[in-house]
Structure formats: C-alpha cells, structure tokens
Design an enzyme around this catalytic site. Structure first.
Site, PDB file in Angstrom:
ATOM      1  CG  ASN A 260      -1.906  -1.024   1.303  1.00 52.17           C
ATOM      2  OD1 ASN A 260      -2.292  -1.606   0.212  1.00 52.17           O
ATOM      3  ND2 ASN A 260      -2.606  -1.268   2.449  1.00 52.17           N
TER       4      ASN A 260
ATOM      5  CG  HIS B 137     -13.868   3.310 -11.500  1.00 52.26           C
ATOM      6  ND1 HIS B 137     -14.549   3.310 -10.364  1.00 52.26           N
ATOM      7  CD2 HIS B 137     -12.734   2.516 -11.150  1.00 52.26           C
ATOM      8  CE1 HIS B 137     -14.053   2.467  -9.383  1.00 52.26           C
ATOM      9  NE2 HIS B 137     -12.681   2.356 -10.034  1.00 52.26           N
TER      10      HIS B 137
ATOM     11  CE1 TYR C   4      -8.612  -6.625  -3.416  1.00 53.16           C
ATOM     12  CE2 TYR C   4      -9.870  -5.177  -4.711  1.00 53.16           C
ATOM     13  CZ  TYR C   4      -8.803  -5.703  -4.191  1.00 53.16           C
ATOM     14  OH  TYR C   4      -7.649  -5.103  -4.515  1.00 53.16           O
TER      15      TYR C   4
ATOM     16  CG  HIS D 189     -13.424  -2.968  -3.796  1.00 53.97           C
ATOM     17  ND1 HIS D 189     -14.220  -3.169  -4.822  1.00 53.97           N
ATOM     18  CD2 HIS D 189     -12.645  -2.057  -3.868  1.00 53.97           C
ATOM     19  CE1 HIS D 189     -13.686  -2.333  -5.706  1.00 53.97           C
ATOM     20  NE2 HIS D 189     -12.586  -1.796  -5.363  1.00 53.97           N
TER      21      HIS D 189
END
Length: 717
Positions: A51, A437, A471, A595
């Site tokens: 990260n 996206h 996720y 997520h």
C-alpha cells in the site's frame, strides 16, 4: 457566522493524504493483532508495505510535482501542497518505524516460537551454508552484473522498486580512493529463499543477504569496506496528452516505459549503511534527506507475501472456506433462464464469483446470444472473462471498453485490448479525459419466441475472479428492461459520446451522479427539518469530496442520522458539536478488503438502496465514468439491509470509530461510540462466512439497528 462560512472552516476537514495513512495504520494494527493467525499477520504487514509503495509513487510523487511547479492551491483543510508534504514526511517516517518494530519485535519472535526463522549467513549450519553457496553459484551469480562507478562506467539506471546492493570499494593496494559499486538483483529471483532444515523447522534467508555474503566474488581485486541493500521508488504518474497522441493505447504504452524511469521519490536503505554510501546515493538520485528511509530490517517488506505463500502451515492461516454456489442447470442458457425470471444479487466473496464468469462465458458459447458489451477496468492476468470475450469475438458482435489508464494494470489491459482487436472485437477506450470505472456487461439474446431480450450485470467491483475471492463486492444480474435499456445508453455514451439528459434508473458520473447523491442527501435533510425521520447509511472506500461532506454536515445539523462505513480515507470529521454531532464514521479492516459501495437513504421510512462503482471522491464523481443504480427490487433491497449492512452496523471486532481529531479507536475505547451492550461481541466477516457455508448453523443475521427499524415503523403508520 453564516452556515456557508461555517462549513468552509478548514478545521472541519481532515487532510485526505494523512487520512489515507491512518487507514494503512489500521491495516498495520491487524499485523499486530495477536487474535489473527500468525501468517495472516505477516501478510497484513506485507500489505501495508505494498500500500505504501503505491502511495509514495503516486500521491507523494504528485505532491512533489505540485511543489516543483509552484502550485499553492489549498485543499479544504487549508493546507497547500508544500505543507502537506512536510506533514506527510513526518507521518511516513513514523509509520515505517512502526512497520519495522512490528517485524522485529513482534512477528520474528512469534514466528520463531512456531519453528519459522529468518537467518543471517552467520547463523547457518554447514548444510544450509552449502545450500546457500550452491544456490548463489548456480542461480544468482549468473544473473548479476556488478558495476563500479568511474568515468567509463556511469551510475547504472535503477528500475522502480528494484532490489539493489551498494558497495563501498577500494582497489587493493590503493589506500586513498574509494569507489561505489552497485548490483541490481534480477526480479526473477525470490527475495526470500527457503533453506534445508530439520523436520518441524522452516528456515529462510533473504536474497540480499546471500549476495552480501559473496560480495568478494563479485568484486575481485577490491576490498569491500561496507555494503547495504537499497531500493528506489520512482514517480509512477502517467502524463496523458491524448489529443497529441495517435491513440490513447499508443500514449499509455509509451509512458509505461517512462514510469520505470521516473524521478526518484523515496530511497530505502539498510540502517547499517555507511554515511558515505548514503551520501553518494542521495546525490545520484537527487533526493532530499527526508526522502531517505533507513530501515532496521529487510528492504521491501511486501516480499513477505512470499513467506505467507511458501510456508506450509495452514494452522497459522485463516481457515479456508467455500463460497455459496448459485444452483444452476447445466448448459449455457441456464443462467439466462434464471435471470429472465428474477433478479439475482451476489455478495462476494461469500457468494461465488463463478456466476459472473459464467454470465460472460455462457454468452460466448450460447448460439442464441447475438452481442456482448463489456467494460474492463482491472482484471486478472489470465482472465477467463477476457478469454471468453476473445472466443466470442469471432462468432458474434463483441464491443469492449478497455480502460488503459487503470493504475498499475495498464500493461495487461493493453495486451488484452490488442488480443481482442485481433480476434475481431470492437475495442474502444471510453470518453477522452475520463477514466471508465463503471462495471457493466450487457448481453443481447434471441429468445425462443424470436424476441430479443437484454441481460445485464452491474457491479461494485472489478471483473477479476482472483480479487473477488478476498474483496467484498456486490453483483446484480438482471433482465429488467428499464435497467438494461439504461445500460445500453451508457455504452453508447462510452463508445459514441452519445449523451442523454437522464439515464434512469441509473445515475452516471460525471453527468449527474454527484448532483443526484447531493439531491438525495438534501431530501433527507428536508425530511428532518419537517419533523420526519432522516437517515443516511453509506458504505464506501473513501469520502473526500468537499461538496458531499458539506451536504452531510448540513444533514446532520438538520437532525439526520448519518452512519458512514468508510474503509479508507475520510476527510469528514464526525462528532463536532453543531456540525457533525449526528454523524458516525466506522472503518472495517479484516480478513477481506471491504470494497462494496452501498448507499441507503431513509426516505421518510421507506428506505431506498443504491449500489455503485463510485466512492465519494472528486475523481469518481467528476473525472470518471461511474454508475450508481437504485435497487428497486424489494426482495434484494431487504437482502442488502439485513444480510449485508446489518452485520457491519453491529460489528464490534473489526470496526474502528473515527474521532473528531481524525484518529480511530477500537475495542474498549470504541464502546461508547458503538452503542454495543456490555459483553456483546460480533465479527461481521466471520458471521458472513458462516452464514454462506451453513445459514442454519450460523443463525439469523443480526437484527437491523433500531434507528433503521424505527424509521420503517414510523413510515408504515
């Protein structure tokens, strides 16, 4: 002070970059939490390092660029880039210190108790030393290219995040001149090498320690005065000038090569490095002193993923679990038969991702399917979805919108785009200047009666079966004519810039999603001002958009209850008297990466539930094509409220609560904020795993919190 002026006060906004570091600190807490399995703790530490790499090479690099260009526009928190960079330098150094203390003082001793050790060359027994010697001679040494800097040998170019070793050298027989040697370790080699060891014991050695041990063989004729492993993180922002490029694909492809050679942003080096080596590297990479990180431990902690993967100790990892499977008849048309009759909502990873893969793969094989349209942002390197699209492209109409600027997935997306084009698919890259996206797939199928029916998938996550295993995301499969027609219009916008005033029942960014969300918040505000219940529950990855934050502050001031579940950065500050006293901010960090984006608006007692691909960030709301949709199906709406949100709203084990200072607390400190009764303990993710495996054994989902139940009762009366 007027309301507008009050909400402009910089003290009401937390810096988004510092807030992100607070998120990574929460991930580090999981590495330090002894309630987690030991190797999972090692994995969490590796995640914090990965990260931080991305944060440095994108966000810190971007701030450095702003400072270099003299940009001084302040953010909502009132800080200009130069001040933010100064704060970040201190924060990152403190965080890195905590990372390495966790490794040295907590994880290494705990691993040793389990018979798992990382050894230095000096600690090796004869058989392990012989193994190391042979490994070096046969595997490592043939790939190394030692360089010594002199007028004929300039400093070698060091790739982004490559493991390197620096050597301070002196020619034997010459006492007054030192030289710098540099060796780049090929990425093909494992950074952590497993050694032969007695049964019941697992031993590793770091690759850079092996190279250190054989430095005299690399530099014959030299005296090695000192040495140190180091790594350089470079600016990885892409600079896209699409109108000056023949195609976006060509532009991104060219700049990917430049990313590997971007300006240095961070220099990591072993704490034991001599000052002379550090000074020479500082000068060569042109970094300031604050950009140098001396670390007391292995360079690049993200390589500890290898230890997690290669250590055969399932007792030190989370128990494996099988996701809930969707029952289907065999055959490519089976899923379409089910979706034709009812909408399907899947909660990954608790529900298998296979139905989403089957939705595309089945369409590719089904002779009744006439066309497939798909957006691709991130997907796996061996994606079965893309393979299915390539297979379908030779037999039916296939149109794919591939986002080439998906950070750190550009190379694989370029490859997929070219493969799809070669197979006969129609490939486009969305609206110039906007990232695509949204997560959409649309299939047109000729039914038995001769009519053409459309089927759609809308999701909160990427079309990536690999990440779908860890996720949390939501997938909707539907043949609802209103939704499929709206999805069709979104594809027309992406491929032909065909813009419509509305996309009901969808909201589409950058056209109307942000404005629509603010409108829904203002509707709750109006309810509260009229004496009716006002409620907002929003789950997302980040909340940093100033307009959205102001709308939430106004809602709180009017009496709206606001429950936010924000995994990462949050610039809103809760619990401020007169501004945000009715707002609570949670962050859930656990086994799975949270997520999904879910938005609930009380609507005076008849809650509306929206799902989408966008966080409440300026880039999502105004700089990307995103989709948010109203979950109008009452059965699915109830499913989200009771089986998805309710567990998170009562979680006590993995939830942290944000304080008005921007800090987070958990456990005892969070008790007053959580409202949980004494002794009550509940882990949302563990419950959802158990519920997926056996609903009867797991028990009923926790009841909806009283504020949601009471709102529904008030409306029904």
């Amino acid at each position: 002070m007027q309301e507008k002026d009050q909400l402009a006060d910089p003290r009401l906004y937390f810096n988004r970059h510092i807030s992100w570091l607070r998120f990574n600190q929460r991930v580090l807490e999981e590495a330090r939490d002894t309630n987690n399995p030991l190797l999972e703790r090692v994995k969490f530490l590796a995640i914090t390092a990965s990260n931080l790499d991305e944060f440095v090479e994108v966000r810190v690099a971007g701030l450095l660029q702003q400072v270099e260009h003299g940009l001084s526009k302040a953010g909502p928190d009132g800080k200009v880039p130069k001040d933010v960079l100064k704060d970040l330098a201190q924060e990152i150094h403190g965080f890195v210190g905590n990372q390495y203390r966790c490794w040295r003082e907590e994880l290494i001793p705990a691993l040793a108790k389990e018979g798992i050790r990382v050894l230095s060359p000096a600690e090796l027994k004869p058989d392990a030393r012989e193994f190391m010697s042979q490994f070096y001679l046969k595997t490592v040494e043939p790939l190394l290219t030692p360089v010594t800097m002199d007028p004929a040998h300039p400093f070698p170019h060091v790739l982004n995040k490559a493991l390197c070793l620096a050597f301070l050298l002196r020619k034997k027989g010459r006492k007054n001149r030192t030289l710098l040697g540099v060796v780049t370790v090929p990425r093909a080699l494992p950074r952590l090498v497993r050694l032969p060891s007695a049964e019941g014991s697992i031993q590793y050695i770091f690759l850079h320690d092996i190279v250190h041990a054989f430095a005299d063989q690399l530099y014959h004729g030299y005296e090695v005065l000192s040495s140190a492993a180091f790594r350089v993180t470079r600016n990885s922002n892409l600079y896209i000038e699409a109108e000056e490029s023949r195609s976006i694909l060509e532009s991104v492809d060219n700049q990917l090569h430049q990313r590997r050679k971007g300006e240095a942003v961070r220099l990591e080096i072993e704490a034991s490095a001599s000052q002379e080596i550090v000074d020479r590297l500082e000068t060569n990479f042109d970094v300031a002193r604050w950009q140098v990180f001396r670390v007391n431990g292995p360079i690049n902690l993200s390589r500890l993923f290898h230890m997690y993967e290669e250590t055969p100790r399932p007792d030190l990892k989370y128990p494996s679990f099988a996701p809930r499977e969707l029952a289907l008849k065999p055959g490519p048309g089976s899923l379409f038969e089910v979706v034709r009759k009812q909408n399907i909502l899947l909660h990954h990873p608790y529900d298998s991702y296979e139905p989403v893969v089957d939705f595309i793969a089945g369409a590719a094989q089904d002779p009744s399917v006439l066309s497939i349209k798909q957006t691709l942002y991130r997907t796996s390197s061996d994606s079965p979805i893309v393979r299915a699209l390539i297979d379908a492209a030779s037999k039916k109409e296939v149109a794919v919108v591939v986002e080439l600027k998906a950070s750190f997935d550009e190379a694989s997306n370029i490859r997929w785009a070219r493969d799809l084009e070669e197979a006969g698919g129609q490939v486009s890259h969305g609206v110039v200047g906007l990232k695509t996206h949204c997560k959409l797939a649309l299939i047109a199928r000729r039914e038995a009666n001769g009519q053409i029916r459309r089927y759609a998938h809308l999701g909160t996550g990427n079309y990536n079966p690999s990440t779908a295993r860890f996720y949390t995301d939501l997938s909707l499969l539907t043949s609802d004519p209103q939704i499929t027609s709206a999805v069709h219009h979104v594809f027309n916008y992406l491929t032909a810039y065909s813009e419509r005033p509305k996309y009901q029942p969808l909201f589409v960014a950058p056209l109307n999603l942000g404005k629509s969300c603010i409108g829904l918040i203002e509707r709750e505000t109006a309810h509260a001002r009229a004496g009716r219940p006002g409620l907002i529950i929003a789950k997302m990855n980040a909340l940093v958009d100033e307009k959205m934050i102001r709308a939430l502050y106004r809602a709180s001031q009017a009496g709206v209850r606001v429950e936010l579940i924000v995994r990462g950065g949050c610039a809103l500050l809760p619990g401020i008297r007169g501004v945000s006293s009715r707002i609570r901010v949670r962050s859930v960090i656990g086994r799975f990466l949270e997520h999904s984006r879910i938005f609930v608006f009380g609507n005076g007692g008849e809650p509306e539930v929206y799902l989408g691909s966008a966080d409440w960030m300026p880039r999502n709301l105004y700089e990307r094509v995103e989709v948010m949709f109203n979950l109008e199906d009452p059965v699915l709406r109830h499913q989200v409220l009771t089986q998805v949100l309710a567990p998170y709203l009562v979680d006590t084990e993995k939830t942290r609560y944000m304080l008005p200072t921007g800090d987070y607390v958990r456990g005892r400190e969070a008790k007053a904020l959580s409202g949980a009764r004494n002794g009550y303990r509940f882990n949302a993710q563990e419950f959802l795993i158990a519920f997926a495996q056996s609903p009867k054994e797991a028990g009923s989902p926790p009841p909806l919190p009283s504020y949601l139940r009471s709102g529904a009762r008030a409306r029904s009366r």
